[in-house]
Write a protein that holds these residues in place. Structure first.
Motif, PDB file in Angstrom:
ATOM      1  N   TYR A   1       0.814  -1.225   0.000  1.00 29.77           N
ATOM      2  CA  TYR A   1       0.000   0.000   0.000  1.00 29.77           C
ATOM      3  C   TYR A   1       0.845   1.272   0.000  1.00 29.77           C
ATOM      4  CZ  TYR A   1      -3.144  -3.506   2.047  1.00 29.77           C
ATOM      5  OH  TYR A   1      -3.850  -4.639   2.307  1.00 29.77           O
ATOM      6  N   LEU A   2       2.179   1.141   0.071  1.00 35.82           N
ATOM      7  CA  LEU A   2       3.018   2.319   0.330  1.00 35.82           C
ATOM      8  C   LEU A   2       4.167   2.439  -0.667  1.00 35.82           C
ATOM      9  CD1 LEU A   2       3.394   1.641   4.149  1.00 35.82           C
ATOM     10  CD2 LEU A   2       2.001   3.426   3.182  1.00 35.82           C
ATOM     11  N   ASP A   3       4.597   3.674  -0.926  1.00 35.60           N
ATOM     12  CA  ASP A   3       5.806   3.916  -1.715  1.00 35.60           C
ATOM     13  C   ASP A   3       6.815   4.625  -0.824  1.00 35.60           C
ATOM     14  OD1 ASP A   3       5.114   2.926  -4.280  1.00 35.60           O
ATOM     15  OD2 ASP A   3       3.772   4.648  -4.540  1.00 35.60           O
ATOM     16  N   PHE A   4       8.073   4.189  -0.931  1.00 33.75           N
ATOM     17  CA  PHE A   4       9.106   4.764  -0.078  1.00 33.75           C
ATOM     18  C   PHE A   4      10.195   5.425  -0.913  1.00 33.75           C
ATOM     19  CE2 PHE A   4       7.155   1.596   2.550  1.00 33.75           C
ATOM     20  CZ  PHE A   4       7.162   2.173   3.815  1.00 33.75           C
ATOM     21  N   LYS A   5      10.871   6.393  -0.289  1.00 32.04           N
ATOM     22  CA  LYS A   5      12.008   7.049  -0.919  1.00 32.04           C
ATOM     23  C   LYS A   5      13.178   7.003   0.046  1.00 32.04           C
ATOM     24  CE  LYS A   5      12.514  10.889  -3.982  1.00 32.04           C
ATOM     25  NZ  LYS A   5      11.826  11.532  -5.022  1.00 32.04           N
ATOM     26  N   VAL A   6      14.386   6.836  -0.473  1.00 30.52           N
ATOM     27  CA  VAL A   6      15.560   6.806   0.399  1.00 30.52           C
ATOM     28  C   VAL A   6      15.854   8.226   0.891  1.00 30.52           C
ATOM     29  CG1 VAL A   6      18.029   6.289   0.521  1.00 30.52           C
ATOM     30  CG2 VAL A   6      16.529   4.855  -0.846  1.00 30.52           C
ATOM     31  N   VAL A   7      16.173   8.338   2.180  1.00 34.49           N
ATOM     32  CA  VAL A   7      16.582   9.624   2.748  1.00 34.49           C
ATOM     33  C   VAL A   7      18.015   9.894   2.296  1.00 34.49           C
ATOM     34  CG1 VAL A   7      17.077  10.803   4.929  1.00 34.49           C
ATOM     35  CG2 VAL A   7      15.008   9.409   4.688  1.00 34.49           C
ATOM     36  N   GLU A   8      18.289  11.134   1.865  1.00 32.42           N
ATOM     37  CA  GLU A   8      19.521  11.389   1.108  1.00 32.42           C
ATOM     38  C   GLU A   8      20.795  11.501   1.923  1.00 32.42           C
ATOM     39  OE1 GLU A   8      19.246  14.461  -1.765  1.00 32.42           O
ATOM     40  OE2 GLU A   8      18.049  13.215  -3.105  1.00 32.42           O
TER      41      GLU A   8
ATOM     42  N   LYS B   1      26.160  -2.999  12.533  1.00 32.74           N
ATOM     43  CA  LYS B   1      26.071  -3.834  11.318  1.00 32.74           C
ATOM     44  C   LYS B   1      24.815  -3.505  10.514  1.00 32.74           C
ATOM     45  CE  LYS B   1      27.333  -8.478  11.353  1.00 32.74           C
ATOM     46  NZ  LYS B   1      28.749  -8.667  11.009  1.00 32.74           N
ATOM     47  N   LEU B   2      23.682  -3.387  11.226  1.00 37.56           N
ATOM     48  CA  LEU B   2      22.412  -3.065  10.563  1.00 37.56           C
ATOM     49  C   LEU B   2      22.533  -1.729   9.834  1.00 37.56           C
ATOM     50  CD1 LEU B   2      19.378  -3.230   9.941  1.00 37.56           C
ATOM     51  CD2 LEU B   2      18.926  -2.354  12.237  1.00 37.56           C
ATOM     52  N   TYR B   3      23.115  -0.741  10.490  1.00 40.99           N
ATOM     53  CA  TYR B   3      23.273   0.586   9.876  1.00 40.99           C
ATOM     54  C   TYR B   3      24.129   0.477   8.614  1.00 40.99           C
ATOM     55  CZ  TYR B   3      24.007   5.622   9.552  1.00 40.99           C
ATOM     56  OH  TYR B   3      24.031   6.919   9.115  1.00 40.99           O
ATOM     57  N   SER B   4      25.296  -0.184   8.752  1.00 41.67           N
ATOM     58  CA  SER B   4      26.237  -0.260   7.622  1.00 41.67           C
ATOM     59  C   SER B   4      25.647  -1.047   6.457  1.00 41.67           C
ATOM     60  CB  SER B   4      27.549  -0.917   8.069  1.00 41.67           C
ATOM     61  OG  SER B   4      28.125  -0.159   9.095  1.00 41.67           O
ATOM     62  N   GLU B   5      24.954  -2.149   6.761  1.00 43.73           N
ATOM     63  CA  GLU B   5      24.388  -2.977   5.684  1.00 43.73           C
ATOM     64  C   GLU B   5      23.221  -2.256   5.009  1.00 43.73           C
ATOM     65  OE1 GLU B   5      23.620  -6.765   7.448  1.00 43.73           O
ATOM     66  OE2 GLU B   5      25.756  -7.177   7.726  1.00 43.73           O
ATOM     67  N   SER B   6      22.430  -1.525   5.797  1.00 45.73           N
ATOM     68  CA  SER B   6      21.350  -0.733   5.204  1.00 45.73           C
ATOM     69  C   SER B   6      21.935   0.314   4.269  1.00 45.73           C
ATOM     70  CB  SER B   6      20.532  -0.028   6.298  1.00 45.73           C
ATOM     71  OG  SER B   6      19.887  -0.963   7.112  1.00 45.73           O
ATOM     72  N   LEU B   7      23.005   0.959   4.719  1.00 50.62           N
ATOM     73  CA  LEU B   7      23.650   1.999   3.910  1.00 50.62           C
ATOM     74  C   LEU B   7      24.218   1.385   2.626  1.00 50.62           C
ATOM     75  CD1 LEU B   7      24.476   5.078   4.176  1.00 50.62           C
ATOM     76  CD2 LEU B   7      26.752   4.189   4.589  1.00 50.62           C
ATOM     77  N   ALA B   8      24.823   0.203   2.763  1.00 51.27           N
ATOM     78  CA  ALA B   8      25.422  -0.451   1.588  1.00 51.27           C
ATOM     79  C   ALA B   8      24.361  -0.727   0.523  1.00 51.27           C
ATOM     80  CB  ALA B   8      26.095  -1.754   2.013  1.00 51.27           C
ATOM     81  N   ARG B   9      23.127  -0.994   0.941  1.00 49.16           N
ATOM     82  CA  ARG B   9      22.059  -1.294  -0.020  1.00 49.16           C
ATOM     83  C   ARG B   9      21.594  -0.048  -0.772  1.00 49.16           C
ATOM     84  NH1 ARG B   9      20.073  -6.117   0.318  1.00 49.16           N
ATOM     85  NH2 ARG B   9      17.998  -5.892  -0.568  1.00 49.16           N
ATOM     86  N   TYR B  10      21.612   1.094  -0.071  1.00 45.99           N
ATOM     87  CA  TYR B  10      20.968   2.277  -0.642  1.00 45.99           C
ATOM     88  C   TYR B  10      21.913   3.416  -0.984  1.00 45.99           C
ATOM     89  CZ  TYR B  10      16.612   0.007   0.267  1.00 45.99           C
ATOM     90  OH  TYR B  10      15.585  -0.886   0.236  1.00 45.99           O
ATOM     91  N   GLY B  11      23.144   3.366  -0.471  1.00 49.08           N
ATOM     92  CA  GLY B  11      24.147   4.338  -0.893  1.00 49.08           C
ATOM     93  C   GLY B  11      24.138   5.658  -0.142  1.00 49.08           C
ATOM     94  N   LYS B  12      23.001   6.342  -0.079  1.00 46.34           N
ATOM     95  CA  LYS B  12      23.020   7.700   0.489  1.00 46.34           C
ATOM     96  C   LYS B  12      22.819   7.715   2.006  1.00 46.34           C
ATOM     97  CE  LYS B  12      21.578  10.029  -3.720  1.00 46.34           C
ATOM     98  NZ  LYS B  12      20.524  10.740  -4.424  1.00 46.34           N
ATOM     99  N   SER B  13      21.916   6.893   2.479  1.00 47.13           N
ATOM    100  CA  SER B  13      21.688   6.785   3.924  1.00 47.13           C
ATOM    101  C   SER B  13      20.972   5.457   4.149  1.00 47.13           C
ATOM    102  CB  SER B  13      20.818   7.937   4.441  1.00 47.13           C
ATOM    103  OG  SER B  13      19.440   7.598   4.371  1.00 47.13           O
ATOM    104  N   PRO B  14      20.892   5.000   5.403  1.00 49.54           N
ATOM    105  CA  PRO B  14      20.200   3.730   5.644  1.00 49.54           C
ATOM    106  C   PRO B  14      18.709   3.913   5.901  1.00 49.54           C
ATOM    107  CG  PRO B  14      21.252   4.453   7.639  1.00 49.54           C
ATOM    108  CD  PRO B  14      21.536   5.506   6.613  1.00 49.54           C
ATOM    109  N   TYR B  15      18.187   5.133   5.661  1.00 48.07           N
ATOM    110  CA  TYR B  15      16.813   5.421   6.060  1.00 48.07           C
ATOM    111  C   TYR B  15      15.856   5.534   4.875  1.00 48.07           C
ATOM    112  CZ  TYR B  15      19.101   6.663  10.417  1.00 48.07           C
ATOM    113  OH  TYR B  15      19.847   6.626  11.564  1.00 48.07           O
ATOM    114  N   LEU B  16      14.603   5.153   5.130  1.00 46.94           N
ATOM    115  CA  LEU B  16      13.525   5.308   4.149  1.00 46.94           C
ATOM    116  C   LEU B  16      12.431   6.172   4.753  1.00 46.94           C
ATOM    117  CD1 LEU B  16      13.037   1.606   3.031  1.00 46.94           C
ATOM    118  CD2 LEU B  16      14.193   3.398   1.754  1.00 46.94           C
TER     119      LEU B  16
END
Length: 459
Positions: free
Chosen positions: A111-118, A222-237
């Motif tokens: 039901y939702l669309d997300f954008k990566v926080v820059e 680890k969670l922070y770094s792996e999230s960042l590795a997936r999205y590049g700019k930040s680990p947040y959506l």
């Protein structure tokens, strides 16, 4: 309404909507009511902009320079989601942030669309710097001197390779007994590096974590770094159209499984018998239930004040300085940098997320109140945002339940804290679930029940 339900839920804040969705998926008959005519309770998104001005009793209406009122969706409580696991659904789910896990396992993502926080930034000595969380970034960062960079890089390599099931990766650290303070000492890390590691990578709110075993902190980094590795700019959506979309997504889930929703429904009385809840009275009718979930505003006699949070919503016509013109970012000001006991958070989103008029930005500053002058406490954050077009200041009491609800079967959620992520909210959800059902929340079990309705999902 004169019916028997397994669970009645009062309030449509995120905590209540997630629990309502989970209980419905678990086969419970759920009635969900809110005295307000809108979803979200304390965690709603306000639209149009005129409504925000009214809510904060500002004398004027928004100036024309703010654009169309209906282009705005302003969160009252700003939070980001930790990203890892959002794509390629089950590959990395074990490491996902908790809310992302709940979204994925319950299929609410449909039901939702997300954008990566820059960008993710940290404050040091009056300036902000990008949070380094990879070896490459550590070596390029201006946060540290040359020797400190090398030591921090070694620490990050240790964290990346660490596997709690493989003692060969421990390097003399016992994850169950070695404190985080001793781990920092082992790598000879200085106070500034400890500050941003604990507060901007591991996302702790205070320094209490330093003297407990290090395993949870290592997993958080680890969670922070792996999230960042997936999205590049930040680990947040962040969801397009604001966080108010999240409770509505879980409300839809509950409805699919037969949950009944009633907005704009006054609650006259919570009916008790022999110290146990038996129903809720509204407009002369009583809906009976075995268990009740609600936010603190519905049961003031069963909660206590546990502090205060100040949140300041700031409308800007520019990105925040020194963030590479990011149209969204998080800034954490660690407590030690401003001589406080708790961190200050800045959460910025903009027109890019369909929450503001073209060219406009919304920055929300939040922290736990520590003095009798809350607005002075957040001054370091406000200075980073200048010039500010309009400010909306809210000081909210934080409430927590006075008992665990097992006797009365009334389960109150906690107020939303000052953090800009959902991990503490998810801990509350899992805690209430365990008290209601007697068992831990099982993500896998949730997934199996989903497949019964939606069919197998692509892996």
């Amino acid at each position: 309404m004169d019916e028997e339900y397994d669970v009645i839920v009062l309030g449509t804040g995120l905590t209540e909507c997630i629990l309502s969705g989970i209980m419905s998926v678990n086969g419970k008959k759920v009635l969900h009511m809110d005295r307000n005519p809108y979803y979200g309770g304390e965690s709603s998104s306000i639209t149009p902009l005129e409504e925000l001005y009214k809510r904060f009793t500002l004398p004027d209406s928004p100036p024309e320079s703010m654009g169309r009122g209906r282009d705005w969706n302003v969160d009252l409580i700003p939070k980001f989601l930790m990203a890892n696991g959002m794509k390629n659904k089950l590959n990395r789910l074990l490491n996902a942030g908790q809310l992302v896990k709940m979204l994925l396992y319950t299929e609410v993502t449909r039901y939702l669309d997300f954008k990566v926080v820059e960008g993710s930034f940290v404050y040091k000595g009056g300036k902000i710097y990008k949070v380094p969380s990879t070896e490459t970034e550590a070596l390029a960062s201006n946060l540290m001197g040359m020797f400190e960079k090398r030591r921090f890089r070694k620490f990050l390599v240790f964290v990346a390779n660490f596997d709690e099931n493989d003692p060969k990766t421990f390097e003399g650290v016992d994850p169950k007994t070695t404190t985080m303070r001793d781990v920092y000492k082992k790598f000879d890390l200085g106070q500034d590096v400890i500050d941003f590691t604990g507060h901007a990578l591991a996302l702790y709110r205070t320094d209490d974590y330093l003297d407990v075993p290090c395993l949870e902190t290592i997993n958080r980094i680890k969670l922070y770094s792996e999230s960042l590795a997936r999205y590049g700019k930040s680990p947040y959506l962040y969801p397009l159209y604001g966080l108010g979309e999240l409770p509505q997504g879980f409300a839809r889930l509950s409805a699919i499984y037969g949950g009944t929703y009633m907005l704009n429904k006054p609650v006259d009385e919570i009916v008790m018998e022999g110290g146990k809840v038996i129903g809720v009275k509204s407009e002369g009718e009583v809906a009976r239930c075995k268990q009740l979930i609600c936010d603190p505003s519905y049961i003031p006699d069963r909660v206590r004040k546990a502090g205060q949070v100040i949140r300041v919503i700031c409308i800007l016509s520019h990105p925040i300085k020194n963030t590479n013109d990011a149209n969204s970012c998080q800034i954490i000001i660690p407590q030690n940098q401003v001589n406080r006991n708790s961190d200050i958070y800045v959460c910025m989103i903009s027109y890019a997320h369909n929450v503001a008029a073209q060219g406009k930005y919304i920055a929300i500053v939040s922290t736990t109140v520590e003095t009798s002058e809350p607005e002075a406490e957040i001054e370091p954050a406000l200075e980073l945002l200048e010039p500010i077009d309009q400010k909306f200041v809210a000081i909210s009491d934080l409430y927590e339940p006075t008992d665990d609800g097992t006797d009365s079967q009334v389960f109150a959620s906690r107020s939303y804290d000052a953090t800009t992520h959902f991990e503490t909210t998810c801990n509350d959800i899992k805690d209430i679930y365990k008290r209601m059902t007697g068992s831990d929340f099982d993500f896998e079990n949730m997934k199996r029940k989903q497949n019964d309705v939606f069919g197998e999902d692509e892996q």
